[in-house]
Design a protein around this motif. Structure first.
Motif, mmCIF file in Angstrom:
data_model
loop_
_atom_site.group_PDB
_atom_site.id
_atom_site.type_symbol
_atom_site.label_atom_id
_atom_site.label_comp_id
_atom_site.label_asym_id
_atom_site.label_seq_id
_atom_site.Cartn_x
_atom_site.Cartn_y
_atom_site.Cartn_z
ATOM 1 N N ARG A 190 0.808 -1.225 0.000
ATOM 2 C CA ARG A 190 0.000 0.000 0.000
ATOM 3 C C ARG A 190 0.843 1.278 0.000
ATOM 4 O O ARG A 190 0.461 2.276 -0.589
ATOM 5 N N LEU A 191 2.007 1.253 0.635
ATOM 6 C CA LEU A 191 2.866 2.432 0.667
ATOM 7 C C LEU A 191 3.318 2.832 -0.741
ATOM 8 O O LEU A 191 3.397 4.005 -1.065
ATOM 9 N N PHE A 192 3.589 1.851 -1.577
ATOM 10 C CA PHE A 192 4.114 2.107 -2.910
ATOM 11 C C PHE A 192 3.025 2.122 -3.983
ATOM 12 O O PHE A 192 3.229 2.659 -5.060
ATOM 13 N N ASN A 193 1.878 1.506 -3.681
ATOM 14 C CA ASN A 193 0.747 1.480 -4.605
ATOM 15 C C ASN A 193 -0.532 1.574 -3.778
ATOM 16 O O ASN A 193 -0.992 0.568 -3.236
ATOM 17 N N PRO A 194 -1.123 2.762 -3.672
ATOM 18 C CA PRO A 194 -2.310 2.950 -2.824
ATOM 19 C C PRO A 194 -3.493 2.044 -3.181
ATOM 20 O O PRO A 194 -4.360 1.821 -2.355
ATOM 21 N N LYS A 195 -3.495 1.462 -4.373
ATOM 22 C CA LYS A 195 -4.582 0.571 -4.787
ATOM 23 C C LYS A 195 -4.343 -0.880 -4.375
ATOM 24 O O LYS A 195 -5.197 -1.732 -4.580
ATOM 25 N N ASP A 196 -3.191 -1.169 -3.783
ATOM 26 C CA ASP A 196 -2.855 -2.531 -3.361
ATOM 27 C C ASP A 196 -3.767 -2.958 -2.217
ATOM 28 O O ASP A 196 -3.827 -2.301 -1.180
ATOM 29 N N THR A 197 -4.477 -4.052 -2.379
ATOM 30 C CA THR A 197 -5.386 -4.568 -1.349
ATOM 31 C C THR A 197 -4.932 -5.923 -0.821
ATOM 32 O O THR A 197 -5.702 -6.630 -0.192
ATOM 33 N N SER A 198 -3.674 -6.269 -1.052
ATOM 34 C CA SER A 198 -3.159 -7.590 -0.685
ATOM 35 C C SER A 198 -2.948 -7.777 0.810
ATOM 36 O O SER A 198 -2.833 -8.903 1.278
ATOM 37 N N GLY A 199 -2.860 -6.686 1.560
ATOM 38 C CA GLY A 199 -2.487 -6.767 2.976
ATOM 39 C C GLY A 199 -1.038 -6.378 3.193
ATOM 40 O O GLY A 199 -0.596 -6.204 4.318
ATOM 41 N N SER B 47 0.349 -6.859 21.055
ATOM 42 C CA SER B 47 0.563 -5.696 21.907
ATOM 43 C C SER B 47 0.639 -4.359 21.153
ATOM 44 O O SER B 47 0.672 -3.319 21.781
ATOM 45 N N MET B 48 0.686 -4.403 19.814
ATOM 46 C CA MET B 48 0.775 -3.147 19.060
ATOM 47 C C MET B 48 0.221 -3.321 17.656
ATOM 48 O O MET B 48 0.063 -4.436 17.183
ATOM 49 N N ASP B 49 -0.051 -2.196 17.023
ATOM 50 C CA ASP B 49 -0.496 -2.187 15.639
ATOM 51 C C ASP B 49 0.742 -2.263 14.755
ATOM 52 O O ASP B 49 1.532 -1.321 14.705
ATOM 53 N N TRP B 50 0.952 -3.374 14.053
ATOM 54 C CA TRP B 50 2.131 -3.583 13.230
ATOM 55 C C TRP B 50 2.001 -2.772 11.947
ATOM 56 O O TRP B 50 1.090 -2.977 11.150
ATOM 57 N N PRO B 51 2.911 -1.827 11.685
ATOM 58 C CA PRO B 51 2.744 -0.906 10.558
ATOM 59 C C PRO B 51 3.167 -1.444 9.197
ATOM 60 O O PRO B 51 2.856 -0.830 8.182
ATOM 61 N N LEU B 52 3.884 -2.563 9.127
ATOM 62 C CA LEU B 52 4.442 -3.004 7.854
ATOM 63 C C LEU B 52 3.588 -4.021 7.105
ATOM 64 O O LEU B 52 3.962 -4.468 6.028
ATOM 65 N N GLY B 53 2.449 -4.412 7.649
ATOM 66 C CA GLY B 53 1.548 -5.305 6.929
ATOM 67 C C GLY B 53 1.938 -6.765 7.016
ATOM 68 O O GLY B 53 2.631 -7.201 7.926
ATOM 69 N N GLU B 54 1.472 -7.519 6.026
ATOM 70 C CA GLU B 54 1.679 -8.968 5.984
ATOM 71 C C GLU B 54 3.072 -9.307 5.451
ATOM 72 O O GLU B 54 3.762 -8.463 4.888
ATOM 73 N N LEU B 55 3.453 -10.578 5.626
ATOM 74 C CA LEU B 55 4.713 -11.084 5.086
ATOM 75 C C LEU B 55 4.400 -12.310 4.243
ATOM 76 O O LEU B 55 4.027 -13.356 4.767
ATOM 77 N N PHE B 56 4.499 -12.172 2.939
ATOM 78 C CA PHE B 56 4.209 -13.264 2.016
ATOM 79 C C PHE B 56 5.480 -14.028 1.676
ATOM 80 O O PHE B 56 6.593 -13.495 1.780
ATOM 81 N N ASP B 57 5.317 -15.276 1.225
ATOM 82 C CA ASP B 57 6.452 -16.056 0.741
ATOM 83 C C ASP B 57 7.115 -15.323 -0.410
ATOM 84 O O ASP B 57 6.444 -14.748 -1.274
#
Length: 97
Positions: free
Chosen positions: A25-34, A60-70
């Motif tokens: 999302r940071l690099f492409n605002p239309k990204d909906t992948s997580g 314990s916190m809101d993780w700002p970097l999103g998901e981690l895919f293979d």
């Protein structure tokens, strides 16, 4: 990060980092992948342990970097100030840092 990630990665001496594709999302605002701030490196590693740690952090916190895919890695760029050499040498001699 959005403005500098690509040029920083292109300067990397590590091939799979240099050739990685920015994702999220940071690099492409239309990204909906997580994904938020990620690079698709194609470098597949076992994410089991990092994902366990990420689940613990998310409790314990809101993780700002999103998901981690293979085949992806998180990307985080921080600005750092370089310590002057003179200051570093004098701190070393006095036993402080």
């Amino acid at each position: 990060m959005k403005d500098n990630a690509e040029s920083i990665m292109k300067a990397s001496p590590v091939g799979y980092v240099r050739d990685a594709k920015l994702r999220g999302r940071l690099f492409n605002p239309k990204d909906t992948s997580g994904l938020v701030s990620s690079v698709e490196t194609g470098f597949f590693v076992d994410h089991e342990e990092p994902l366990e740690a990420l689940a613990w952090v998310r409790e314990s916190m809101d993780w700002p970097l999103g998901e981690l895919f293979d085949g992806h890695e998180f990307i985080l760029i921080l600005q750092a100030r370089r310590r002057s050499r003179l200051r570093s040498i004098s701190a070393h001699r006095s036993g402080t840092s």
